[in-house]
Design a protein around this motif. Structure first.
Motif, PDB file in Angstrom:
ATOM      1  N   ASN A   1      43.089  30.487  39.682  1.00 53.80           N
ATOM      2  CA  ASN A   1      43.704  29.300  39.086  1.00 53.80           C
ATOM      3  C   ASN A   1      44.366  28.426  40.135  1.00 53.80           C
ATOM      4  O   ASN A   1      44.259  27.195  40.110  1.00 53.80           O
TER       5      ASN A   1
ATOM      6  N   ARG B   1      41.783  26.509  42.304  1.00 53.74           N
ATOM      7  CA  ARG B   1      41.245  25.347  41.583  1.00 53.74           C
ATOM      8  C   ARG B   1      42.257  24.206  41.570  1.00 53.74           C
ATOM      9  O   ARG B   1      41.896  23.046  41.825  1.00 53.74           O
TER      10      ARG B   1
ATOM     11  N   GLU C   1      51.339  33.125  36.833  1.00 53.62           N
ATOM     12  CA  GLU C   1      50.159  32.392  36.369  1.00 53.62           C
ATOM     13  C   GLU C   1      48.935  32.538  37.258  1.00 53.62           C
ATOM     14  O   GLU C   1      47.809  32.645  36.735  1.00 53.62           O
TER      15      GLU C   1
ATOM     16  N   CYS D   1      42.604  40.862  40.016  1.00 55.99           N
ATOM     17  CA  CYS D   1      43.834  40.612  39.256  1.00 55.99           C
ATOM     18  C   CYS D   1      44.831  41.717  39.605  1.00 55.99           C
ATOM     19  O   CYS D   1      44.533  42.903  39.456  1.00 55.99           O
TER      20      CYS D   1
ATOM     21  N   TYR E   1      34.963  41.541  37.446  1.00 56.17           N
ATOM     22  CA  TYR E   1      36.419  41.429  37.332  1.00 56.17           C
ATOM     23  C   TYR E   1      37.044  42.789  37.633  1.00 56.17           C
ATOM     24  O   TYR E   1      36.640  43.812  37.075  1.00 56.17           O
TER      25      TYR E   1
ATOM     26  N   ILE F   1      46.441  35.299  36.166  1.00 57.85           N
ATOM     27  CA  ILE F   1      45.785  35.315  34.861  1.00 57.85           C
ATOM     28  C   ILE F   1      44.281  35.126  35.045  1.00 57.85           C
ATOM     29  O   ILE F   1      43.837  34.137  35.637  1.00 57.85           O
TER      30      ILE F   1
ATOM     31  N   VAL G   1      40.419  34.141  34.404  1.00 56.34           N
ATOM     32  CA  VAL G   1      39.749  33.089  33.647  1.00 56.34           C
ATOM     33  C   VAL G   1      38.245  33.263  33.807  1.00 56.34           C
ATOM     34  O   VAL G   1      37.762  33.833  34.778  1.00 56.34           O
ATOM     35  N   LYS G   2      37.505  32.750  32.826  1.00 59.98           N
ATOM     36  CA  LYS G   2      36.051  32.760  32.894  1.00 59.98           C
ATOM     37  C   LYS G   2      35.569  31.351  33.207  1.00 59.98           C
ATOM     38  O   LYS G   2      36.021  30.384  32.603  1.00 59.98           O
ATOM     39  N   MET G   3      34.671  31.237  34.187  1.00 60.47           N
ATOM     40  CA  MET G   3      34.127  29.950  34.576  1.00 60.47           C
ATOM     41  C   MET G   3      32.615  30.061  34.685  1.00 60.47           C
ATOM     42  O   MET G   3      32.066  31.158  34.828  1.00 60.47           O
TER      43      MET G   3
ATOM     44  N   TYR H   1      44.186  42.297  28.950  1.00 63.49           N
ATOM     45  CA  TYR H   1      43.131  41.285  28.898  1.00 63.49           C
ATOM     46  C   TYR H   1      41.822  41.953  28.463  1.00 63.49           C
ATOM     47  O   TYR H   1      40.904  42.162  29.275  1.00 63.49           O
TER      48      TYR H   1
END
Length: 327
Positions: A76, A79, A118, A112, A133, A121, A123-125, A144
């Motif tokens: 995150n 990005r 934050e 992770c 993962y 956390i 995420v799927k992209m 999760y």
């Protein structure tokens, strides 16, 4: 192989930074070409990773093709970093400066390290469709459940605290307090200084670098703390108590170690109770360290952890450390 490891910052010796250093140095030892991506570097990078090729600016990528493997941490934050950089220059876009350099998704490991903050956390992209993962505890995997997790342990590099024959004491003479709260609880401080005459080493300050780590583990008879302190203490052959400022799980033993691992050796474990420091010190049992050290080297040694990470994306690995020892 050309391997990319990302970390949003390499300034201080915290969990993901130490993970990055230990993993990177093991991959270098195996002869791989390792690149670090981190826009925020500092003392930790200078002391532990200065000889590793490092990409610290949005336009610093080398023009020599995609990576063969990527170990992505803090996705995150990466990005967000490129979204901000692209405002300054369109050529620094997320797609052209980062995504286009990645290997096929089946050769990407997304790490992770915890439930917060934050950046951790998951995420799927679109370009991570077949990524592996990976997390460091069952607690994360349960939190999760939408991800198919590969669970590994915190990697430990024993060369950072050279293994040595430890003297056996039946009453601890010196301990290291390794809680996130740097100051000892009053009850423990009084117990050590007045009642038991136990020395306290580096209270609250985690040894950050190989020489300091070796110095610490060479002097203490008991480790009290959480997380990486416990993994390293067990590998060094020292009795360990999982505890923070107010709660404890007690000593790590062969019977409870797998349960403690599920919560990354922290007092988030549901069986944590209020600390009775006197009883804990009185129950000191150095003999439990022999089977625990064998277990720790088999499960936490960086060679074995890297093997498991590579195997999860279809890369053949080396024999495990304990197999080498036993042979």
């Amino acid at each position: 192989m050309r391997i990319l490891i990302t970390n949003i910052h390499l300034r201080e010796a915290h969990g993901s930074e130490i993970f990055t250093a230990v993993i990177a140095r093991e991959l270098l030892r195996r002869g791989h070409e390792v690149y670090l991506w981190s826009p925020k570097i500092g003392q930790f990078h200078e002391r532990c990773l200065s000889d590793v090729q490092t990409i610290s600016g949005p336009g610093d990528w080398r023009d020599d093709g995609k990576f063969d493997i990527a170990i992505i941490q803090h996705l995150n934050s990466i990005r967000d970093y490129y979204q901000s950089a692209s405002l300054l220059s369109p050529e620094w876009s997320w797609d052209t400066c980062f995504v286009d350099m990645l290997p096929p998704s089946e050769k990407i490991i997304v790490m992770c390290h915890g439930l917060a903050p934050e950046p951790e956390i998951p995420v799927k992209m679109y370009y991570l469709e077949n990524a592996r993962y990976t997390c460091i505890s069952r607690e994360i995997a349960n939190h999760y459940p939408d991800f198919d997790w590969n669970i590994i342990h915190q990697p430990v590099d024993p060369s950072w605290f050279q293994m040595q024959i430890r003297r056996t004491v039946f009453v601890p003479e010196r301990l290291v307090w390794a809680s996130h709260r740097h100051i000892l609880p009053d009850s423990l401080a009084n117990l050590c200084s007045v009642q038991r005459r136990i020395g306290v080493h580096a209270a609250g300050n985690r040894p950050q670098y190989p020489g300091e780590i070796q110095d610490t583990y060479g002097q203490v008879d008991l480790v009290i703390g959480t997380g990486r302190w416990i993994y390293e203490g067990l590998a060094a052959g020292i009795p360990c108590i999982v505890a923070d400022h107010g709660k404890t799980l007690g000593y790590v033993t062969p019977e409870n170690i797998e349960s403690f691992e599920e919560f990354n050796m922290t007092t988030r474990h549901p069986s944590a109770t209020m600390s009775d420091w006197g009883a804990l010190i009185d129950n000191y049992e150095p003999g439990i360290t022999v089977p625990l050290r064998t277990y720790a080297l088999n499960n936490y040694h960086v060679i074995n952890v890297v093997d498991r990470m590579l195997e999860s994306i279809g890369i053949d690995s080396f024999p495990t450390v304990m197999n080498k020892v036993n042979s």
